[in-house]
Motif scaffolding. Structure first.
Motif, PDB file in Angstrom:
ATOM      1  N   PHE A  85       0.843  -1.189   0.000  1.00 47.41           N
ATOM      2  CA  PHE A  85       0.000   0.000   0.000  1.00 47.41           C
ATOM      3  C   PHE A  85       0.880   1.241   0.000  1.00 47.41           C
ATOM      4  O   PHE A  85       1.806   1.371   0.807  1.00 47.41           O
ATOM      5  N   VAL A 108      -3.580   4.360  -1.776  1.00 46.47           N
ATOM      6  CA  VAL A 108      -4.549   4.816  -0.782  1.00 46.47           C
ATOM      7  C   VAL A 108      -4.346   6.314  -0.569  1.00 46.47           C
ATOM      8  O   VAL A 108      -3.413   6.910  -1.116  1.00 46.47           O
ATOM      9  N   LEU A 122      -6.073   3.430   4.553  1.00 46.92           N
ATOM     10  CA  LEU A 122      -5.311   2.181   4.463  1.00 46.92           C
ATOM     11  C   LEU A 122      -6.195   0.987   4.804  1.00 46.92           C
ATOM     12  O   LEU A 122      -6.158  -0.034   4.092  1.00 46.92           O
ATOM     13  N   GLY A 125      -8.348   0.208   1.992  1.00 45.18           N
ATOM     14  CA  GLY A 125      -7.561  -0.401   0.937  1.00 45.18           C
ATOM     15  C   GLY A 125      -7.298  -1.870   1.185  1.00 45.18           C
ATOM     16  O   GLY A 125      -7.351  -2.697   0.257  1.00 45.18           O
ATOM     17  N   PRO A 136      -2.080  -8.748   0.146  1.00 44.40           N
ATOM     18  CA  PRO A 136      -1.357  -7.640   0.787  1.00 44.40           C
ATOM     19  C   PRO A 136      -0.221  -8.160   1.663  1.00 44.40           C
ATOM     20  O   PRO A 136      -0.417  -9.096   2.455  1.00 44.40           O
ATOM     21  N   ILE A 139       3.251  -2.167   3.787  1.00 49.65           N
ATOM     22  CA  ILE A 139       2.879  -0.755   3.736  1.00 49.65           C
ATOM     23  C   ILE A 139       4.146   0.054   3.511  1.00 49.65           C
ATOM     24  O   ILE A 139       5.135  -0.122   4.232  1.00 49.65           O
ATOM     25  N   THR A 338      -6.383   0.963  -6.984  1.00 52.97           N
ATOM     26  CA  THR A 338      -6.542   2.044  -6.024  1.00 52.97           C
ATOM     27  C   THR A 338      -7.910   1.892  -5.373  1.00 52.97           C
ATOM     28  O   THR A 338      -8.692   1.019  -5.742  1.00 52.97           O
TER      29      THR A 338
END
Length: 374
Positions: A85, A108, A122, A125, A136, A139, A338
């Motif tokens: 992210f 994000v 976040l 997202g 995922p 970050i 996004t």
């Protein structure tokens, strides 16, 4: 309005160089004398001094800040197709470093007051990425303009979701978050020594910081072509990303005056605050309680930006727009995922932000001249 005849630099590297030039010339001469231009002794000296400065247990320099992000993702074993992210309002390197090795940047939004990644955005997202059957893994928290992101909230989210945090401190070396220095805020933290950064060299350079010794060993190997114990023993896929010895020698000298320069940057920021805190058409950046910024940039939100920028120009005050396009609107990144509702705060900021001159050698008269146009 009468033109301001005194020359003003947006970032004044010459004033700093004048102050330490003799020391830098000696440092460069020492490198020329010993002739170890790659991985010479100054490199490890700098890394040890950065350990002392930041408090990080392991520090490894590299060729540039973008490489630092790439190496961090490789060391964390992120795989092609995995998702990280990334805030949409940042410099392209934060996303580019992922895309280059097949990792998917998922954009994000940011907090309007701090310009840093918004924890609530976040969380949205993460949910949307999972609905898209994406994976995922991390970050990339950018400390935009020198202020660390909200790492307490980000850590809570990361631990809950099993994500790793890469603290992109390209602009924030010398700053701190609740008594923790930049370099100690992510699973891996990175920085850049690009000349315009708060502590820049005279070329490209970067560094990675981690308290995890196993990760540190991986970082060291990756930056040296995946080298093992022996020079020609390659135990993993790596890259060539080493800080030149001359640049390390320069940074050693710059680090000696860096704490003083951070104090001066914060004094200048306070002077700017006095001007803009009572202004009805330009708002100054907000600092999270307990944070200290390194003030890589002093960035306003200006409702009538073009008019204000032109007035500054007319009196000889330079200003820069960081950044005129969010990453979701960059042609190279429009096909990356996004948020379903977009990143409206990032898009709004791109239309309103304006950065003023910021460096430790900015004169009081310059700040007073900026105040005069209000």
């Amino acid at each position: 309005m009468k033109e301001y005849t005194e020359s003003v630099n947006f970032i004044d590297l010459s004033a700093q160089q004048k102050k330490i030039r003799k020391n830098i010339e000696v440092a460069i001469k020492n490198v020329l004398d010993h002739g170890q231009y790659i991985m010479g002794p100054e490199v490890s000296i700098l890394e040890n001094k950065l350990k002392d400065f930041t408090g990080a247990k392991n520090v490894y320099s590299c060729a540039n800040g973008t490489d630092a992000l790439t190496i961090a993702m490789m060391a964390l074993d992120f795989q092609p197709g995995d998702v990280v992210f990334v805030p949409s309002f940042t410099y392209v390197a934060s996303a580019e470093s992922a895309a280059l090795i097949g990792i998917v940047p998922f954009f994000v939004d940011v907090d309007k007051e701090t310009f840093n990644i918004d924890p609530q955005s976040l969380c949205r997202g993460i949910l949307e990425a999972k609905k898209l059957n994406l994976n995922p893994v991390g970050i990339i928290a950018v400390d935009l303009f020198g202020q660390p992101a909200n790492y307490e909230e980000l850590r809570n989210i990361a631990d809950r979701e099993g994500l790793k945090i890469i603290a992109d401190g390209a602009q924030s070396l010398g700053a701190s978050y609740k008594d923790k220095n930049v370099g100690m805020l992510g699973d891996i933290s990175t920085t850049s020594f690009f000349p315009a950064k708060p502590m820049g060299c005279y070329g490209d350079g970067g560094a990675l910081f981690t308290d995890d010794s196993e990760l540190g060993d991986k970082i060291n190997s990756i930056r040296l072509h995946g080298r093992g114990v022996e020079k020609y023993d390659h135990t993993s896929i790596g890259i060539n990303s080493r800080l030149d010895t001359i640049q390390a020698a320069i940074l050693i000298e710059k680090l000696k005056i860096f704490p003083e320069e951070i104090l001066k940057r914060n004094e200048i920021a306070k002077a700017y605050h006095k001007i803009f805190d009572s202004c009805d058409y330009a708002s100054s950046p907000k600092i999270i309680e307990g944070n200290i910024s390194s003030w890589a940039q002093y960035t306003l939100i200006v409702e009538e930006r073009d008019s204000f920028q032109n007035k500054l120009k007319n009196i000889g005050i330079p200003s820069v727009i960081y950044y005129p396009k969010s990453l979701t609107n960059q042609p190279a990144y429009v096909n990356y995922p996004t948020l379903s509702k977009g990143t409206p705060i990032s898009d709004e900021l791109c239309n309103k932000v304006l950065s003023l001159p910021m460096h430790p050698y900015l004169k009081k008269s310059t700040i007073e001249k900026i105040a005069s146009i209000l």
